[in-house]
Enzyme design. Structure first.
Site, PDB file in Angstrom:
ATOM      1  N   HIS A  75       0.804  -1.012  -0.087  1.00 22.60           N
ATOM      2  CA  HIS A  75      -0.103  -0.047  -0.006  1.00 22.60           C
ATOM      3  C   HIS A  75       0.892   1.383  -0.018  1.00 22.60           C
ATOM      4  CE1 HIS A  75      -4.149  -1.676   1.656  1.00 22.60           C
ATOM      5  NE2 HIS A  75      -3.493  -2.428   0.691  1.00 22.60           N
ATOM      6  N   TYR A 204      -9.722   5.427   6.949  1.00 21.46           N
ATOM      7  CA  TYR A 204      -9.926   5.813   8.319  1.00 21.46           C
ATOM      8  C   TYR A 204     -10.936   6.779   8.385  1.00 21.46           C
ATOM      9  CZ  TYR A 204      -5.410   3.690   9.840  1.00 21.46           C
ATOM     10  OH  TYR A 204      -4.421   2.613   9.920  1.00 21.46           O
ATOM     11  N   PRO A 296      -4.769   0.941  18.676  1.00 19.40           N
ATOM     12  CA  PRO A 296      -4.151   0.406  17.247  1.00 19.40           C
ATOM     13  C   PRO A 296      -4.398   1.233  16.145  1.00 19.40           C
ATOM     14  CG  PRO A 296      -6.427  -0.400  18.051  1.00 19.40           C
ATOM     15  CD  PRO A 296      -5.718   0.179  18.991  1.00 19.40           C
ATOM     16  N   LYS A 300       0.914   0.294  14.898  1.00 17.21           N
ATOM     17  CA  LYS A 300       2.392   0.292  15.375  1.00 17.21           C
ATOM     18  C   LYS A 300       2.719  -0.841  16.398  1.00 17.21           C
ATOM     19  CE  LYS A 300       3.480   4.179  13.553  1.00 17.21           C
ATOM     20  NZ  LYS A 300       4.024   3.853  12.199  1.00 17.21           N
ATOM     21  N   TYR A 388       3.466   7.177   9.824  1.00 18.13           N
ATOM     22  CA  TYR A 388       2.923   6.166   9.402  1.00 18.13           C
ATOM     23  C   TYR A 388       3.624   4.929   9.003  1.00 18.13           C
ATOM     24  CZ  TYR A 388      -1.394   3.256   8.227  1.00 18.13           C
ATOM     25  OH  TYR A 388      -2.376   2.263   8.049  1.00 18.13           O
TER      26      TYR A 388
END
Length: 400
Positions: A75, A204, A296, A300, A388
């Site tokens: 991704h 998200y 979550p 990480k 990220y």
């Protein structure tokens, strides 16, 4: 009692313990792994599925990355949905060409288990009443019970990879340990289904009804999450109720495209931020969830565990091959520097995306304004992207 001698006794056969064991094996360092539950139980735990480059590289270094590269989904970005509109975070563009990989923790664990079994290495599953002894001396050892027989494992070092509720951190002297914790007032209700993902990349969601996440494990298996009160029980959520609520939190395009189906697994996970300082106690070293937990939201947990393993593995190689204790001495401070940066990002992302009880109406306006700024700012997008995908291992050193 049977007595075994090894160089490193690893307590815990989750991803961090298995990865450390495999890396040590490749480096010619002997290790025995002790695990209180069965291998089937370990594989049955449904956990994370987003891998940073550090974790990917370690799987390759351990010689177990072939299936990951074949089946994992690369991704280059993810989407943020707020105010009814989606905005894409281009990870590749804003992190200097980096990406993440979707590959379930269950699959990663399976690969490590298979490699360990193929090499004929010792893993003691269903080892009850494990205890760590004399780790403040040069002769630590681990005891446990298996099949009604007592076992003792003499070793040079103990690696505590036994999770948040494990025996290793609990055995550290209370006077020598400091614990930091924040418990969030909600949980994530997760549903796993054999349905195609609603979107190729993750979505998200910041919604007036609460946070949601559209994730995946493969092109045919989806993982979805809803923010729910801690008082909710998973039995109260039928599959139909889950899908209905998820649709209410999505945009029109996702509502039209989503494919629903029966759940394979459904559970509610509480959210917490937790860090232990230090991570070394004599010849016992904590790694992974034994030392830290992250919410979550920032993906990480597994990746931080892999970084711990990287630092600890390098330190042990330095000890055995170079006769140096420098890496062992630096392990805790080096690991914690990276951990706190990831903890900060996960905390910040959680604050930004969720509805908190007793929030005033102005809080949602603040969130929307910050999200709007971030999505239209090069600096904002760079900050999200580089955190990220995972900060470089030498991040602190480069800025010292």
């Amino acid at each position: 009692m049977t007595t075994t001698r090894t160089q490193v006794a690893i307590v815990g056969a989750g991803p961090s313990g298995l990865l450390l064991g495999q890396l040590l094996h490749k480096a010619g360092i002997d290790a025995v792994i002790v695990e209180r539950v069965s291998g089937e139980y370990v594989l049955g735990r449904i956990r994370a599925g987003i891998l940073e480059q550090v974790c990917i590289d370690l799987m390759d270094e351990a010689g177990v990355g072939a299936r990951m590269h074949k089946e994992g989904l690369v991704h280059d970005g993810f989407e943020m949905l707020f105010g009814g509109q989606r905005h894409r975070v281009d990870l590749k563009k804003y992190s200097g060409g980096k990406h993440v990989m979707v590959y379930g923790q269950t699959e990663l664990t399976h690969d490590l288990m298979d490699a360990r079994a193929a090499a004929g290495l010792t893993t003691m599953y269903e080892a009850r009443n494990a205890a760590v002894h004399d780790f403040d001396t040069a002769k630590p050892y681990v005891t446990c019970e298996k099949d009604g027989q007592q076992h003792r494992i003499d070793c040079d070092f103990i690696a505590g990879c036994d999770g948040f509720h494990g025996v290793c951190r609990a055995s550290a002297p209370r006077s020598a340990i400091k614990e930091y914790e924040k418990v969030y007032p909600f949980g994530w209700l997760g549903l796993l289904s054999d349905t195609p993902p609603v979107n190729y990349e993750l979505i998200y969601v910041n919604s007036p009804r609460g946070f949601a996440l559209c994730s995946q494990r493969s092109n045919t298996r989806s993982r979805y999450y809803l923010q729910v009160p801690l008082t909710d029980k998973v039995e109260e959520w039928s599959d139909d109720a889950f899908w209905q609520e998820l649709k209410l939190r999505l945009d029109d395009e996702a509502r039209e495209k989503i494919v629903t189906g029966p759940s394979i697994e459904k559970s509610i996970a509480p959210l917490r931020s937790f860090v232990t300082e230090p991570m070394r106690f004599g010849r016992m070293f904590l790694a992974g969830d034994a030392a830290h937990i992250v919410p979550p939201t920032g993906a990480k947990g597994l990746n931080l565990a892999a970084t711990d393993v990287k630092y600890l593995f390098d330190a042990l190689v330095g000890f055995y091959q170079d006769k140096s204790e420098a890496g062992l001495d630096d392990y805790s401070s080096k690991a914690l520097a990276r951990i706190w940066r990831a903890e900060r990002f996960s905390w910040w992302f959680t604050q930004l995306m969720h509805r908190f009880p007793h929030d005033e109406a102005i809080t949602a306006k603040f969130q929307h304004a910050e999200l709007d700024y971030l999505m239209h700012s090069e600096a904002g997008l760079t900050s999200i992207a580089e955190n990220y995908v995972g900060l470089p291992l030498d991040f602190g050193a480069r800025r010292a």
